[in-house]
Scaffold this motif. Structure first.
Motif, PDB file in Angstrom:
ATOM      1  N   TYR A 138       0.820  -1.275  -0.193  1.00  0.00           N
ATOM      2  CA  TYR A 138       0.004   0.020  -0.011  1.00  0.00           C
ATOM      3  C   TYR A 138       0.740   1.212   0.022  1.00  0.00           C
ATOM      4  O   TYR A 138       0.493   2.339  -0.676  1.00  0.00           O
ATOM      5  N   ILE A 139       1.997   1.437   0.896  1.00  0.00           N
ATOM      6  CA  ILE A 139       2.773   2.605   0.856  1.00  0.00           C
ATOM      7  C   ILE A 139       3.421   2.786  -0.521  1.00  0.00           C
ATOM      8  O   ILE A 139       3.452   3.844  -0.947  1.00  0.00           O
ATOM      9  N   LEU A 140       4.027   1.871  -0.756  1.00  0.00           N
ATOM     10  CA  LEU A 140       4.805   1.655  -2.223  1.00  0.00           C
ATOM     11  C   LEU A 140       3.995   2.187  -3.374  1.00  0.00           C
ATOM     12  O   LEU A 140       4.300   2.873  -4.211  1.00  0.00           O
ATOM     13  N   SER A 141       2.723   1.707  -3.235  1.00  0.00           N
ATOM     14  CA  SER A 141       1.701   1.925  -4.505  1.00  0.00           C
ATOM     15  C   SER A 141       1.155   3.433  -4.317  1.00  0.00           C
ATOM     16  O   SER A 141       0.813   3.953  -5.110  1.00  0.00           O
ATOM     17  N   SER A 142       1.132   3.912  -3.066  1.00  0.00           N
ATOM     18  CA  SER A 142       0.526   5.314  -2.809  1.00  0.00           C
ATOM     19  C   SER A 142       1.779   6.497  -2.887  1.00  0.00           C
ATOM     20  O   SER A 142       1.262   7.584  -3.299  1.00  0.00           O
ATOM     21  N   TYR A 143       2.965   5.911  -2.803  1.00  0.00           N
ATOM     22  CA  TYR A 143       4.041   6.909  -2.817  1.00  0.00           C
ATOM     23  C   TYR A 143       5.108   6.198  -3.883  1.00  0.00           C
ATOM     24  O   TYR A 143       6.171   5.809  -3.161  1.00  0.00           O
ATOM     25  N   PRO A 144       4.764   6.420  -5.051  1.00  0.00           N
ATOM     26  CA  PRO A 144       5.587   5.763  -6.202  1.00  0.00           C
ATOM     27  C   PRO A 144       7.199   5.892  -5.964  1.00  0.00           C
ATOM     28  O   PRO A 144       8.115   5.508  -6.374  1.00  0.00           O
ATOM     29  N   ARG A 145       7.353   7.307  -5.401  1.00  0.00           N
ATOM     30  CA  ARG A 145       8.721   7.896  -5.589  1.00  0.00           C
ATOM     31  C   ARG A 145       9.546   7.144  -4.368  1.00  0.00           C
ATOM     32  O   ARG A 145      10.766   7.331  -4.339  1.00  0.00           O
TER      33      ARG A 145
END
Length: 84
Positions: A75-82
């Protein structure tokens, strides 16, 4: 007693933290659920079913929930792709 998909989701992807006062809002909770479904290769149920189940399982205002596990990372990586 059989556990529903929603019970298993809450057990595997959330942690109750009464000390920090944390809270997963509606968007984050549903996003975490869809990430959990993706990780576990399960089709998410209709959003209306999710909210009906959550209504009986957690408070949507002050639930004390924190994310945990692989679904939280997804979820975190999908929400904040940078971040990736």
């Amino acid at each position: 007693m059989a556990h529903s998909q929603f019970d298993i989701f809450l057990q595997e992807a959330t942690h109750f933290d009464q000390v920090s006062g944390s809270n997963l809002d509606r968007d984050r909770l549903y996003g975490l659920y869809t990430s959990w479904c993706f990780i576990n290769q399960q089709a998410p149920g209709p959003e209306s079913n999710f909210w009906a189940a959550m209504k009986h399982k957690v408070s949507l205002r002050h639930n004390g929930l924190r994310m945990k596990g692989p679904a939280a990372a997804d979820y975190i990586l999908s929400s904040y792709p940078r971040l990736s």
